[in-house]
Every structure is written in C-alpha cells, then in structure tokens.
Design an enzyme around this catalytic site. Structure first.
Site, mmCIF file in Angstrom:
data_model
loop_
_atom_site.group_PDB
_atom_site.id
_atom_site.type_symbol
_atom_site.label_atom_id
_atom_site.label_comp_id
_atom_site.label_asym_id
_atom_site.label_seq_id
_atom_site.Cartn_x
_atom_site.Cartn_y
_atom_site.Cartn_z
ATOM 1 N N HIS A 123 4.868 -22.493 47.976
ATOM 2 C CA HIS A 123 5.033 -23.439 46.961
ATOM 3 C C HIS A 123 5.511 -22.866 45.677
ATOM 4 O O HIS A 123 5.044 -21.794 45.307
ATOM 5 C CB HIS A 123 3.481 -24.151 46.605
ATOM 6 C CG HIS A 123 3.916 -25.479 45.856
ATOM 7 N ND1 HIS A 123 3.863 -25.647 44.445
ATOM 8 C CD2 HIS A 123 4.235 -26.780 46.179
ATOM 9 C CE1 HIS A 123 4.280 -26.926 44.066
ATOM 10 N NE2 HIS A 123 4.424 -27.802 45.270
ATOM 11 N N ASP A 149 2.458 -30.609 52.580
ATOM 12 C CA ASP A 149 3.039 -31.309 53.774
ATOM 13 C C ASP A 149 2.766 -30.500 55.149
ATOM 14 O O ASP A 149 2.918 -31.043 56.036
ATOM 15 C CB ASP A 149 4.754 -30.759 53.473
ATOM 16 C CG ASP A 149 5.186 -31.707 52.252
ATOM 17 O OD1 ASP A 149 4.890 -32.672 52.303
ATOM 18 O OD2 ASP A 149 6.155 -30.851 51.685
HETATM 19 N N1 ACO Z 1 7.936 -18.943 55.089
HETATM 20 C C1 ACO Z 1 8.192 -17.697 55.394
HETATM 21 N N2 ACO Z 1 8.711 -17.108 54.234
HETATM 22 C C2 ACO Z 1 8.531 -17.737 52.969
HETATM 23 C C3 ACO Z 1 8.098 -19.228 52.999
HETATM 24 C C4 ACO Z 1 7.861 -19.567 54.136
HETATM 25 N N3 ACO Z 1 7.563 -20.936 54.063
HETATM 26 N N4 ACO Z 1 8.302 -19.552 51.502
HETATM 27 C C5 ACO Z 1 8.530 -18.462 51.006
HETATM 28 N N5 ACO Z 1 8.773 -17.331 51.824
HETATM 29 C C6 ACO Z 1 8.912 -16.139 51.310
HETATM 30 C C7 ACO Z 1 10.448 -15.870 50.761
HETATM 31 O O1 ACO Z 1 11.135 -15.569 52.084
HETATM 32 C C8 ACO Z 1 10.555 -14.828 49.889
HETATM 33 O O2 ACO Z 1 10.374 -13.681 50.260
HETATM 34 P P1 ACO Z 1 10.945 -12.484 49.333
HETATM 35 O O3 ACO Z 1 10.259 -12.192 48.155
HETATM 36 O O4 ACO Z 1 10.819 -11.368 50.568
HETATM 37 O O5 ACO Z 1 12.552 -12.637 49.428
HETATM 38 C C9 ACO Z 1 9.253 -15.470 48.973
HETATM 39 O O6 ACO Z 1 8.450 -15.725 50.050
HETATM 40 C C10 ACO Z 1 9.451 -16.346 47.862
HETATM 41 O O7 ACO Z 1 9.936 -17.497 48.292
HETATM 42 P P2 ACO Z 1 11.039 -18.282 47.396
HETATM 43 O O8 ACO Z 1 12.106 -19.121 48.459
HETATM 44 O O9 ACO Z 1 11.641 -17.389 46.332
HETATM 45 O O10 ACO Z 1 9.994 -19.090 46.756
HETATM 46 P P3 ACO Z 1 10.531 -20.663 45.919
HETATM 47 O O11 ACO Z 1 9.363 -20.801 44.960
HETATM 48 O O12 ACO Z 1 11.832 -20.658 45.732
HETATM 49 O O13 ACO Z 1 10.162 -21.552 47.069
HETATM 50 C C11 ACO Z 1 9.432 -23.059 48.743
HETATM 51 C C12 ACO Z 1 9.180 -22.538 47.240
HETATM 52 C C13 ACO Z 1 10.893 -23.944 48.618
HETATM 53 C C14 ACO Z 1 8.471 -24.365 48.669
HETATM 54 C C15 ACO Z 1 9.345 -22.056 49.750
HETATM 55 O O14 ACO Z 1 8.098 -21.835 49.889
HETATM 56 C C16 ACO Z 1 9.716 -22.726 51.424
HETATM 57 O O15 ACO Z 1 10.756 -22.840 51.457
HETATM 58 N N6 ACO Z 1 8.656 -23.601 51.828
HETATM 59 C C17 ACO Z 1 8.910 -23.997 53.354
HETATM 60 C C18 ACO Z 1 9.379 -25.593 52.951
HETATM 61 C C19 ACO Z 1 8.273 -26.379 52.496
HETATM 62 O O16 ACO Z 1 6.977 -26.316 52.943
HETATM 63 N N7 ACO Z 1 8.591 -26.908 51.340
HETATM 64 C C20 ACO Z 1 7.449 -27.958 50.764
HETATM 65 C C21 ACO Z 1 6.961 -27.689 49.394
HETATM 66 S S1 ACO Z 1 5.787 -28.641 48.873
HETATM 67 C C22 ACO Z 1 6.807 -30.105 48.175
HETATM 68 O O17 ACO Z 1 7.784 -30.122 47.734
HETATM 69 C C23 ACO Z 1 5.996 -31.260 48.238
#
Ligand code: ACO
Length: 459
Positions: A337, A394
C-alpha cells in the site's frame, strides 16, 4: 425536514470552525506563523508550515513559483499534499484509520453503512431523528428512470460492471438536469441523495444484465443493504429470503471502503469537480479511476490470482518467489500500500468477518485457505518485511464477496458503492473551501526545443 436542514448547516459550521482551528495552529508559540526554509542557488526562501490536528506537517509551496519561478516535481504525488481535509485521518506507520475522528473499528462494530455515509458527508454522527429522515429520503430515490433501462439493453451482456457503472452514473446527469449546479446547496443535496440511492440499483442491474435475469425493482421497505442483496439475487419466480448475516457483512464491507483520504479515485473526483463539473460527472470519473487493478480493481485481480495458485497445485511459495523476481512483473495482488507500512486495519476487520461468514456457512473455501497460506509465507519473507508489504483491504474482500455469492466481475462495483460517500464528502468539502481553485498541476518540459517546421514533401 427542518431539523435535517439545520443539522446540515451546523455540520458545515463545524467544518469552518475546524478550518479556523487549523489556521490558528499554523503558528509558533510566539504567535508568529511557522515557516520552513528552502535554499536554492544561495537564495533563502521561507515557506509557511501547515500543521494538521494530528500533528502532521506540510510546507505550503503554493506561492513558490510566483516568488521564485521554481516548481516542485513529485511523480505520482508521493509527497504532495493536494489539500487540507477534515474527513479522514490515517496513520500508515501505526495502521490507524479514522473517519471524522472516529476509529474505523468502532464504526464497523456499531454503525450501518447509511449512518457512516451521513457522518462522512455531513461531518457529524446523526441523531436518531436525522438518521431516520436520511434513510427515508434515500429509500424514496432508489428507482431508476425507466429510460435508463434502455442503456442496459444496449450494453453487451459481458460488459464489465465498472464500465456500466461509470456510464450509467454519467448518464444520470442527462436525466436530472434540474440539479447540476455545484454552487446550489439544495441541488447538491438532492444529487447526493440520488447518487447514494441509485448506485446500488445501477450495480445490481449490471449484474442482472450479465446473467440474463430480469431486473428486480428496488423495494423501499428494505434497508440499504437488504435492498441491494434482493435486487442482486431475487428472481420474480420465487421468494427471496434475506440472510441478516449477509446484510451485516455487506454493511461492514461498505463501511471499511467508505473513505481513504486522497487516494487515486478520490483525487480524481476532486480534480474533475475542481472545474465545477457537476457531481454526477465527477463521480463517474472516480468510478473509472477506481476500476484499475492497482486501485479498486485489485480485489478482482487478487481472487483471480488465488484461483490461479489453487489451479496450479496450491504452491504459494512459488508465487511469492515470482513476486520477488525483478525479471518477472508479477506482483502479489492485495499486498502493499502506498500509505500503510505496518498493517492495513481494514484488512484485519475483513479477515475476521470472512472467518465468521465461512464458519456460518460451514464451508471451507479453498481460496480462503490459499489466501491465509500466502499471507503467512509472505509475511515471513525478508523481501516483504524489508519493503513493509502487508495484505491490504483487497486481499480478503474478494473472498468474502465470493461467500456472499457476489460474482468476481462485480467486486470493484461493490467497492464503488462503498466509496461513494467518501467521494461525495471530498467533492463537497472542496466546494465549501474558500481556497478552492481549479486543479492544474505544472510540469517540467523535457521535449524538443524550438525547431524549424519541415513541410510534408521534404520529410
Ligand atoms: N508484490 C511484490 N512486490 C511489491 C508489491 C507486491 N504486491 N507491492 C510493492 N512491491 C515492491 C515493488 O516492486 C518495490 O520494490 P523495489 O523497491 O525493489 O523496487 C517496492 O515494493 C515498493 O513498491 P512501489 O510500487 O514503489 O509502491 P507504491 O507505493 O508505488 O505502490 C501499490 C503501492 C500500487 C499498492 C503496490 O504495492 C501494488 O502494486 N500492490 C498490488 C496491487 C494492489 O493490491 N493494489 C491495491 C491497493 S489498496 C487500494 O487501492 C484500495
């Protein structure tokens, strides 16, 4: 009605009082406005420091460009506060979430969705009379104009419900041209009621269309959630018994989704509303923003993923490894998140409700088992620990929707019904703010510099 009106006026005052409180507290002990300092090219610039009621602090850079020619650059708005707001407070480090100062755990345990919707939109918990009036008013607006049904005839049966929802909500502005003026309080209040009352009908019709069943008209004797379940699942051929546990679970799900401050869809609603677009149009845009799998669409993507893992033999470790592999763009859906870096309190509430519903049904949903195994493996894994990746709202919501019999393509539509009061509250707060301006970010241009035009025959 009179009482309802005066109550709403009082709530608006409360917002103004809160804004005044915040202004007052943007000061140091000596009464001087608090400031931060920025030094660029040897030039020292003072920036006012804005302090929130929970002690959050932000530098106000709104005059930076006018005074220095500089803009700030913040892709994805990771570090940008677009507004002050008195609606929802969340603390991502501590996993806390409050609507209008009330803890989400308490609201989920004590209130139903309509009560929380009132709280979010008008700022205070309603007294019994006000709440009853609000419920009755909502009940009287649940029907869709008969011509709206022609839209459903035109949509393909396999249309995604989110496409249907955003189109139908946009289309409401063609039927209710009497109440589109964002500056007219009475018109806005009527549009708020129409939206809250009609969105469940719009969503249930989208489902009925997809399965080829007759549309079920709303029944104004029923509560908000009872009505929705009946419109979704009843058939004209047989009686439909509403399960009170399903009603409770639905109320709880809608409450935990009801607001989450400046997320992607809410910011979209504010952005569109900032140009004085009407509320229907703004909400329709919010629904489109919510649809994406990185936002509300994650609940659907998450159950798809869990089903895929199950079909692949249930090896959760394999999928955790895939999510860690930088050469693979697979992510664990329902994990991570932007703000929560400890745990998502909504996920905890939903996990508990999920267990209850499954126990009551005496079923063992293998998808829920896979979800629990996946959570266990991921939470012990260094990659997820280091990056503070926890199950988000979610992760379990799809499992509970399955248990309620709601089909997967409808999951994000359920999220939209839940988030509607939050979107409305933010749209309303933005319009009430004396600082409202059209949202119009800047950019740093990195394209070609001026060059000579080449006529077509010379290219
Ligand atoms: N699985 C694996 N790795 C992940 C995940 C995941 N679900 N989420 C983040 N990471 C990793 C990224 O690859 C990144 O790694 P790095 O630092 O080595 O490059 C690090 O964690 C940070 O991730 P970001 O994408 O920079 O985090 P951001 O804050 O931009 O994204 C998000 C947040 C979009 C929710 C992300 O965690 C994600 O894509 N999750 C899966 C989709 C999801 O569940 N979305 C629902 C969110 S809740 C809502 O909207 C109601």
């Amino acid at each position: 009605m009179e009482k309802f009106e005066s109550r709403k006026k009082r709530n608006l005052d409360t917002q103004q009082e809160r804004a005044a409180w915040m202004n007052e507290h943007d000061k140091n002990e000596g009464g001087k406005p608090a400031v931060g300092k920025l030094i660029v090219d040897g030039l020292e610039i003072e920036l006012p420091l804005v302090v929130g009621t929970e002690g959050e602090r932000g530098l106000d850079i709104s005059k930076l460009r006018a005074e220095t020619g500089l803009v700030t650059l913040d892709p994805g708005y990771v570090n940008t506060g677009s507004t002050t707001s008195a609606i929802t407070y969340l603390n991502g480090e501590q996993g806390k979430l409050f609507y209008r100062g009330y803890a989400i755990e308490r609201l989920a345990a004590e209130c139903d969705f309509v009560e929380v919707a009132y709280l979010l939109i008008y700022g205070e918990l309603p007294d019994a009379e006000t709440l009853e009036h609000f419920r009755l008013t909502l009940r009287r607006h649940t029907l869709l104009h008969e011509d709206m049904r022609l839209f459903y005839d035109g949509f393909p049966f396999d249309a995604h419900p989110m496409a249907t929802l955003s189109s139908a909500v946009g289309a409401l502005s063609t039927f209710y041209q009497d109440a589109l003026n964002p500056a007219d309080k009475e018109q806005v209040d009527l549009t708020i009621i129409r939206l809250l009352a009609k969105l469940p009908t719009i969503a249930a019709y989208a489902h009925k269309k997809s399965v080829g069943h007759p549309y079920i008209y709303p029944s104004n004797e029923l509560s908000y959630c009872e009505n929705f379940l009946r419109m979704m699942f009843a058939l004209p051929t047989e009686p439909y018994e509403i399960d009170p546990d399903f009603v409770n679970a639905l109320n709880l799900l809608l409450i935990v989704h009801a607001d989450h401050e400046q997320n992607c869809s809410t910011s979209t609603v504010r952005m569109v509303g900032s140009s004085d677009s009407n509320l229907f149009a703004s909400i329709s845009a919010g629904i489109s923003a919510l649809w994406g799998p990185l936002h509300g669409g994650a609940n659907e993507a998450c159950v798809s993923m869990l089903e895929m893992i199950m079909a692949d033999g249930g090896n959760v470790k394999k999928y955790v490894d895939m999510a860690k592999d930088k050469d693979n763009n697979f992510r664990l859906m329902g994990f991570g998140h932007r703000v929560y870096k400890n745990f998502d309190p909504r996920a905890k509430i939903i996990e508990g409700a999920c267990k209850k519903i499954l126990q009551k049904q005496n079923t063992n949903d293998p998808v829920f088992d896979i979800a629990q195994q996946l959570e266990e493996v991921a939470l012990k894994d260094e990659y997820f620990i280091e990056r503070k990746l926890y199950p988000n709202v979610d992760f379990y919501s799809g499992v509970i929707y399955r248990a309620l019999g709601i089909p997967m393509p409808m999951f994000t539509a359920m999220f939209a019904i839940g988030r509607l009061p939050g979107w409305i509250a933010h749209w309303r707060e933005m319009h009430a703010s004396p600082k409202k301006r059209i949202a119009r970010p800047r950019q740093i241009y990195v394209g070609a510099t001026q060059r000579e035009f080449v006529p077509l025959e010379d290219r």
